[in-house]
Design an enzyme around this catalytic site. Structure first.
Site, short mmCIF file in Angstrom:
data_model
loop_
_atom_site.label_atom_id
_atom_site.label_comp_id
_atom_site.label_asym_id
_atom_site.label_seq_id
_atom_site.Cartn_x
_atom_site.Cartn_y
_atom_site.Cartn_z
CG ASN A 130 -2.18 -0.79 1.05
OD1 ASN A 130 -2.68 -0.91 -0.07
ND2 ASN A 130 -2.70 -1.34 2.12
CB CYS A 146 -6.48 -5.80 -2.32
SG CYS A 146 -7.08 -5.16 -0.75
CG HIS A 147 -6.81 -9.22 1.96
ND1 HIS A 147 -5.45 -9.30 2.14
CD2 HIS A 147 -7.25 -8.25 2.78
CE1 HIS A 147 -5.08 -8.41 3.04
NE2 HIS A 147 -6.15 -7.77 3.45
CG HIS A 200 -8.51 -0.15 0.11
ND1 HIS A 200 -7.53 0.44 0.90
CD2 HIS A 200 -8.20 -1.47 0.05
CE1 HIS A 200 -6.67 -0.50 1.29
NE2 HIS A 200 -7.06 -1.66 0.78
#
Length: 433
Positions: free
Chosen positions: A146, A167-168, A197
């Site tokens: 990040n 990402c998860h 996000h």
């Protein structure tokens, strides 16, 4: 022979990713190259990876060095998970903005914390990318660091080497949504897209039934609402659920953290939005993880091979075995989402096979959701441009368009906050013109 390099091997991601790689059926050996500038953390990572390989019964070689140029040559996959100066700067990036009324929960992607993490991280990453171009130009870069969008955007602008940001949040959120709606995860159907996000589940169904009316009814129960307060409130007014946790997401938009009464109403404990949650806890989390690994190496804590929900090994398997897999990846837009900037990075479904990452066209987001994504993308564009052009004024402008800072501060106050942070972090940021 398969070769995978992990840059920033002291990261917490290493254990999950290597376990996942060992669980790939039919790939029995190869080389894993570990790189970290911290010799102590590198040695812990090396021992951990050797232990995981031993438990797996497979035949992988491990090489490790603080000098990446010694070990990454010929890699097919380079996994980036670096952290630049985080422990030394995390208090600055929380406490200085708080003086100006900018209240952050995590602060590593957007906002003052996200900007200065970008300014710290990208120069080091640029040097790594140049070495990748020199020593393993046929590789694929899998980025976990990040700010995801900023790191991936810069990479796509400085090299032709394929890059995907991983990402998860989609995996985790889709499972949460199934649980919230009370349906089996295997039967949940969704369509999601946006940016890291801030991907939006624009369609969410179970056996043809729209689940949004179900969720709107369920959040009449205050106990459920408290479990994910910002995301449920956003869903209520904007019509779609978002991919990032309530606390982190509250920083990316101007609605929830601009005065204390709103923070008290919407942002409760932990990842649901606690003030300073990351700054107050990250050093402890890191030490706790180190202690856990040490216990696993000593045998006082079991080390069991189990798969995670990370995408790295899925990509590696799909490419090496030419077995089509679907992931959600952060990739250059290039016509994927029509009403987001075409020179930016978006998060969409991608099909992976031996040809690499093949992003799927999404179309258009609902315009009000696209507008929120664009505000974040403008921030990333300016922050990345500031590093590429060594332009301090561009970095300052990035903070001025940050949604949370702009919701709280005047332009003059943002300028003062920027200068105070810049001075505090002079030892970690290359001098900017």
């Amino acid at each position: 022979m398969t070769k995978i390099s992990i840059i920033g091997a002291g990261s917490t991601f290493t254990q999950e990713i290597v376990m996942d790689i060992m669980l790939i059926q039919g790939i029995e050996g190869g080389t894993i190259a570990l790189v970290d500038i911290d010799e102590k953390r590198l040695e812990i990572a090396r021992k951990l990876v050797l232990k995981i390989i031993e438990v797996s019964g497979k035949n992988w070689e491990v090489i490790a060095s603080v000098n990446r140029r010694e070990v990454i040559a010929g890699s097919q996959f380079v996994i980036n998970q670096i952290e630049v100066g985080g422990l030394q700067t995390v208090r600055y990036e929380y406490e200085i903005p708080l003086k100006y009324g900018v209240n952050q929960c995590i602060g590593d992607t957007m906002g003052p914390g996200g900007l200065f993490k970008t300014l710290r991280t990208l120069p080091s990453w640029m040097a790594i990318v140049r070495d990748i171009e020199d020593l393993c130009p046929e590789s694929m870069i899998l980025n976990y660091t990040n700010p995801m969008s900023a790191v991936t955007l810069l990479t796509s602008r400085m090299t032709e080497i394929p890059v995907v940001g991983l990402c998860h949040s989609i995996q985790n959120t889709s499972r949460q949504l199934a649980k919230y709606a009370g349906v089996p995860y295997e039967e949940l159907k969704w369509r999601a897209g946006g940016i890291n996000h801030m991907s939006w589940f624009v369609e969410l169904t179970h056996q043809g039934q729209d689940l949004y009316p179900v969720l709107r009814e369920k959040i009449q129960n205050p106990d459920l609402l408290k479990k994910d307060p910002v995301r449920f409130d956003t869903m209520k007014y904007l019509g779609a659920f978002v991919s990032e946790s309530s606390g982190h997401f509250s920083e990316y938009i101007p609605y929830y953290r601009k005065r204390q009464s709103l923070i008290d109403l919407h942002c409760n404990a932990g990842y649901n939005g606690a003030t300073g949650y990351y700054a107050d806890n990250w050093p402890t989390w890191r030490q706790d993880n180190d202690d856990k690994i040490q216990q696993q190496l000593e045998g006082t804590l079991p080390l069991e091979l189990k798969s995670s929900n990370e995408y790295a090994a899925i990509i590696i398997e799909a490419v090496l075995k030419n077995e089509s897999k679907v992931i959600y990846g952060n990739v250059p837009n290039q016509g994927l989402i029509h009403n987001l900037p075409q020179n930016g990075v978006v998060e969409v479904a991608c099909m992976v096979d031996r040809n690499g990452i093949n992003p799927c066209r999404f179309g258009s987001l609902p315009e009000h959701l696209a507008a929120l994504c664009r505000s974040n993308m403008a921030f990333f564009d300016l922050a990345v441009g500031a590093v590429l052009n060594n332009d301090k004024e561009m970095a300052r402008h990035a903070l001025m368009v940050d949604p949370l800072s702009a919701a709280v501060c005047s332009l003059a106050e943002i300028g003062d906050m920027f200068e105070e942070l810049y001075e505090a972090e002079r030892d970690f940021i290359p001098v900017m013109k």
